[in-house]
Design a protein around this motif. Sequence first.
Motif, PDB file in Angstrom:
ATOM      1  N   LEU A 167      40.734  49.201  57.186  1.00  0.00           N
ATOM      2  CA  LEU A 167      41.195  47.878  56.775  1.00  0.00           C
ATOM      3  C   LEU A 167      42.412  47.970  55.855  1.00  0.00           C
ATOM      4  O   LEU A 167      43.254  47.073  55.848  1.00  0.00           O
ATOM      5  N   ALA A 168      42.512  49.072  55.112  1.00  0.00           N
ATOM      6  CA  ALA A 168      43.632  49.231  54.185  1.00  0.00           C
ATOM      7  C   ALA A 168      44.835  49.917  54.823  1.00  0.00           C
ATOM      8  O   ALA A 168      45.912  49.969  54.209  1.00  0.00           O
ATOM      9  N   SER A 169      44.684  50.428  56.034  1.00  0.00           N
ATOM     10  CA  SER A 169      45.702  51.317  56.599  1.00  0.00           C
ATOM     11  C   SER A 169      47.059  50.650  56.798  1.00  0.00           C
ATOM     12  O   SER A 169      48.101  51.298  56.667  1.00  0.00           O
ATOM     13  N   SER A 170      47.095  49.352  57.105  1.00  0.00           N
ATOM     14  CA  SER A 170      48.382  48.698  57.359  1.00  0.00           C
ATOM     15  C   SER A 170      49.230  48.556  56.107  1.00  0.00           C
ATOM     16  O   SER A 170      50.418  48.228  56.186  1.00  0.00           O
ATOM     17  N   ALA A 171      48.653  48.838  54.931  1.00  0.00           N
ATOM     18  CA  ALA A 171      49.436  48.784  53.691  1.00  0.00           C
ATOM     19  C   ALA A 171      50.570  49.793  53.731  1.00  0.00           C
ATOM     20  O   ALA A 171      51.647  49.556  53.159  1.00  0.00           O
ATOM     21  N   GLY A 172      50.353  50.928  54.402  1.00  0.00           N
ATOM     22  CA  GLY A 172      51.406  51.937  54.502  1.00  0.00           C
ATOM     23  C   GLY A 172      52.635  51.399  55.204  1.00  0.00           C
ATOM     24  O   GLY A 172      53.775  51.638  54.757  1.00  0.00           O
ATOM     25  N   LEU A 173      52.431  50.669  56.309  1.00  0.00           N
ATOM     26  CA  LEU A 173      53.550  50.063  57.025  1.00  0.00           C
ATOM     27  C   LEU A 173      54.281  49.064  56.140  1.00  0.00           C
ATOM     28  O   LEU A 173      55.524  49.032  56.102  1.00  0.00           O
ATOM     29  N   VAL A 174      53.530  48.244  55.420  1.00  0.00           N
ATOM     30  CA  VAL A 174      54.143  47.208  54.573  1.00  0.00           C
ATOM     31  C   VAL A 174      54.999  47.847  53.483  1.00  0.00           C
ATOM     32  O   VAL A 174      56.130  47.394  53.221  1.00  0.00           O
ATOM     33  N   VAL A 175      54.496  48.896  52.856  1.00  0.00           N
ATOM     34  CA  VAL A 175      55.258  49.564  51.796  1.00  0.00           C
ATOM     35  C   VAL A 175      56.540  50.169  52.361  1.00  0.00           C
ATOM     36  O   VAL A 175      57.616  50.084  51.744  1.00  0.00           O
ATOM     37  N   LEU A 176      56.446  50.761  53.548  1.00  0.00           N
ATOM     38  CA  LEU A 176      57.632  51.354  54.174  1.00  0.00           C
ATOM     39  C   LEU A 176      58.679  50.282  54.469  1.00  0.00           C
ATOM     40  O   LEU A 176      59.874  50.464  54.184  1.00  0.00           O
ATOM     41  N   VAL A 177      58.254  49.158  55.024  1.00  0.00           N
ATOM     42  CA  VAL A 177      59.185  48.077  55.341  1.00  0.00           C
ATOM     43  C   VAL A 177      59.776  47.494  54.063  1.00  0.00           C
ATOM     44  O   VAL A 177      60.972  47.165  54.005  1.00  0.00           O
ATOM     45  N   ALA A 178      58.967  47.364  53.026  1.00  0.00           N
ATOM     46  CA  ALA A 178      59.478  46.851  51.749  1.00  0.00           C
ATOM     47  C   ALA A 178      60.575  47.757  51.208  1.00  0.00           C
ATOM     48  O   ALA A 178      61.582  47.284  50.655  1.00  0.00           O
ATOM     49  N   ALA A 179      60.398  49.071  51.362  1.00  0.00           N
ATOM     50  CA  ALA A 179      61.419  50.011  50.889  1.00  0.00           C
ATOM     51  C   ALA A 179      62.718  49.853  51.668  1.00  0.00           C
ATOM     52  O   ALA A 179      63.813  49.948  51.098  1.00  0.00           O
ATOM     53  N   VAL A 180      62.606  49.597  52.979  1.00  0.00           N
ATOM     54  CA  VAL A 180      63.804  49.390  53.799  1.00  0.00           C
ATOM     55  C   VAL A 180      64.456  48.046  53.472  1.00  0.00           C
ATOM     56  O   VAL A 180      65.683  47.921  53.461  1.00  0.00           O
ATOM     57  N   TRP A 181      63.636  47.039  53.181  1.00  0.00           N
ATOM     58  CA  TRP A 181      64.135  45.684  52.923  1.00  0.00           C
ATOM     59  C   TRP A 181      64.748  45.549  51.525  1.00  0.00           C
ATOM     60  O   TRP A 181      65.643  44.714  51.313  1.00  0.00           O
ATOM     61  N   ALA A 182      64.291  46.344  50.573  1.00  0.00           N
ATOM     62  CA  ALA A 182      64.704  46.177  49.176  1.00  0.00           C
ATOM     63  C   ALA A 182      66.217  46.194  48.977  1.00  0.00           C
ATOM     64  O   ALA A 182      66.747  45.322  48.260  1.00  0.00           O
ATOM     65  N   PRO A 183      66.971  47.126  49.575  1.00  0.00           N
ATOM     66  CA  PRO A 183      68.431  47.082  49.371  1.00  0.00           C
ATOM     67  C   PRO A 183      69.059  45.780  49.846  1.00  0.00           C
ATOM     68  O   PRO A 183      69.984  45.264  49.212  1.00  0.00           O
ATOM     69  N   ARG A 184      68.552  45.241  50.953  1.00  0.00           N
ATOM     70  CA  ARG A 184      69.089  43.965  51.436  1.00  0.00           C
ATOM     71  C   ARG A 184      68.775  42.851  50.446  1.00  0.00           C
ATOM     72  O   ARG A 184      69.616  41.977  50.192  1.00  0.00           O
ATOM     73  N   ALA A 185      67.589  42.883  49.866  1.00  0.00           N
ATOM     74  CA  ALA A 185      67.209  41.842  48.906  1.00  0.00           C
ATOM     75  C   ALA A 185      68.078  41.909  47.656  1.00  0.00           C
ATOM     76  O   ALA A 185      68.503  40.872  47.120  1.00  0.00           O
ATOM     77  N   TRP A 186      68.367  43.111  47.184  1.00  0.00           N
ATOM     78  CA  TRP A 186      69.149  43.227  45.962  1.00  0.00           C
ATOM     79  C   TRP A 186      70.625  42.925  46.203  1.00  0.00           C
ATOM     80  O   TRP A 186      71.320  42.473  45.290  1.00  0.00           O
ATOM     81  N   ARG A 187      71.117  43.174  47.419  1.00  0.00           N
ATOM     82  CA  ARG A 187      72.520  42.854  47.721  1.00  0.00           C
ATOM     83  C   ARG A 187      72.737  41.360  47.901  1.00  0.00           C
ATOM     84  O   ARG A 187      73.838  40.852  47.723  1.00  0.00           O
ATOM     85  N   ALA A 188      71.681  40.651  48.297  1.00  0.00           N
ATOM     86  CA  ALA A 188      71.815  39.216  48.565  1.00  0.00           C
ATOM     87  C   ALA A 188      72.118  38.467  47.277  1.00  0.00           C
ATOM     88  O   ALA A 188      71.547  38.749  46.218  1.00  0.00           O
ATOM     89  N   ARG A 189      73.011  37.512  47.373  1.00  0.00           N
ATOM     90  CA  ARG A 189      73.340  36.700  46.209  1.00  0.00           C
ATOM     91  C   ARG A 189      72.277  35.636  46.003  1.00  0.00           C
ATOM     92  O   ARG A 189      71.867  34.959  46.945  1.00  0.00           O
ATOM     93  N   PRO A 190      71.811  35.452  44.775  1.00  0.00           N
ATOM     94  CA  PRO A 190      70.858  34.366  44.526  1.00  0.00           C
ATOM     95  C   PRO A 190      71.515  33.025  44.790  1.00  0.00           C
ATOM     96  O   PRO A 190      72.729  32.872  44.617  1.00  0.00           O
TER      97      PRO A 190
END
Length: 388
Positions: A167-190
């Motif tokens: 039941l907890a296994s999909s957390a690994g995928l989410v963390v990986l995607v969050a790491a890939v998404w983070a640079p895009r989030a920080w580059r985006a202008r508020p």
Amino acid sequence: MSTTERTLVRTLAPATVFLVALCLRPALTAVGPLLPQLGPDLGLGEGAQGLLGTLPLLAFAAASPLVHRLSERTGPERAILAALLALGVATLARPFTGTAGLWLATAVIGVAIAVGNVLVPALVKRDFARRVSLATGVYTACIVGAAATASALAVPLADATSWRVALASSAGLVVLVAAVWAPRAWRARPPASHVVDPHAAPVTSVWRQGTAWWLTAFMGLQSTVFYVLVTWLPTVEVTQGVTATTAGVHLFVYQGLGIVGGLVVPALLHRGPDERLGAVAASAPALVALLGLLLAPDLVVLWVVVAGLGQGAALVVALSLVALRGRDQRETARLSGMAQSLGYLLAAAGPVAAGVLTEATGSWRPALLVLTALAAVQVGVAWRVGRA
């Protein structure tokens, strides 16, 4: 960073939204197959188990209308990053924090996924403006494929480890995607809320727009048909003599074929002066399949295939029309929130109502008849909502 590297980043960054789509269902679809192990271990009866499956849909309904406010305050990219982080933590904590943690984490998972459900169509509207339907088909294929895979792997993984690890296994995928998404989030202008865009569409409440209500009706009907079949199709088949193992395979086929339907229907959406052909073509298979289950149940494999193709296509149409009908990114987010809020509220009631009706009558036939009537209404709504 060189000019070539910056160009590559700008080219690939929009595609990361498809990675987010991979995270929007595994935490939900892994629950059902694990209930026979999870329920007895935690002392949950059938009613509580059913509520556990419905709770995320109720969270969708409650959170979806509010997501646009978060997005307008932080920007959609940062809102999605926050949702991914919350989803990862809740998915990991859910099996290991006792019964109270199970319920709380499940609600958090529903809210986090609601953020993605609402904002992904808005980002597609902005980043793939000339290919909205095709991009919607791709990210829906990602959603459906990840959902089906999580369902299929849950029990084998639980047998190899435990239901908690599965039941907890999909957390690994989410963390990986969050790491890939983070640079895009920080580059985006508020968002600069104090700046008025002279070219922006006038702000009109989507709750006062007739088109928004038609879209909401379509979203709700297609979601209800899907969730009732996902919840009860194996049980219906078992009562008709199909083995439980075979019925489980049929459920995987039903979900998996949604990928094919979702990738094919964008071509139909743009045939003709509006989207009526694609909307009706995506809705008709559910009606045909349900009539088939009532009139020729021995051909259940055929009806599973037809229904599977239709459910993926109908979801793509619903999400594409939300993006196409919104005049800009902000309105698309609000429209998505309204359609998904009321739509998932109706979908949450569907499986419960089907179960109650079956228990009261002693047969699945009345529930299938009601679901068939809803599928027929969906076809009619599809014709109306597909008008330009």
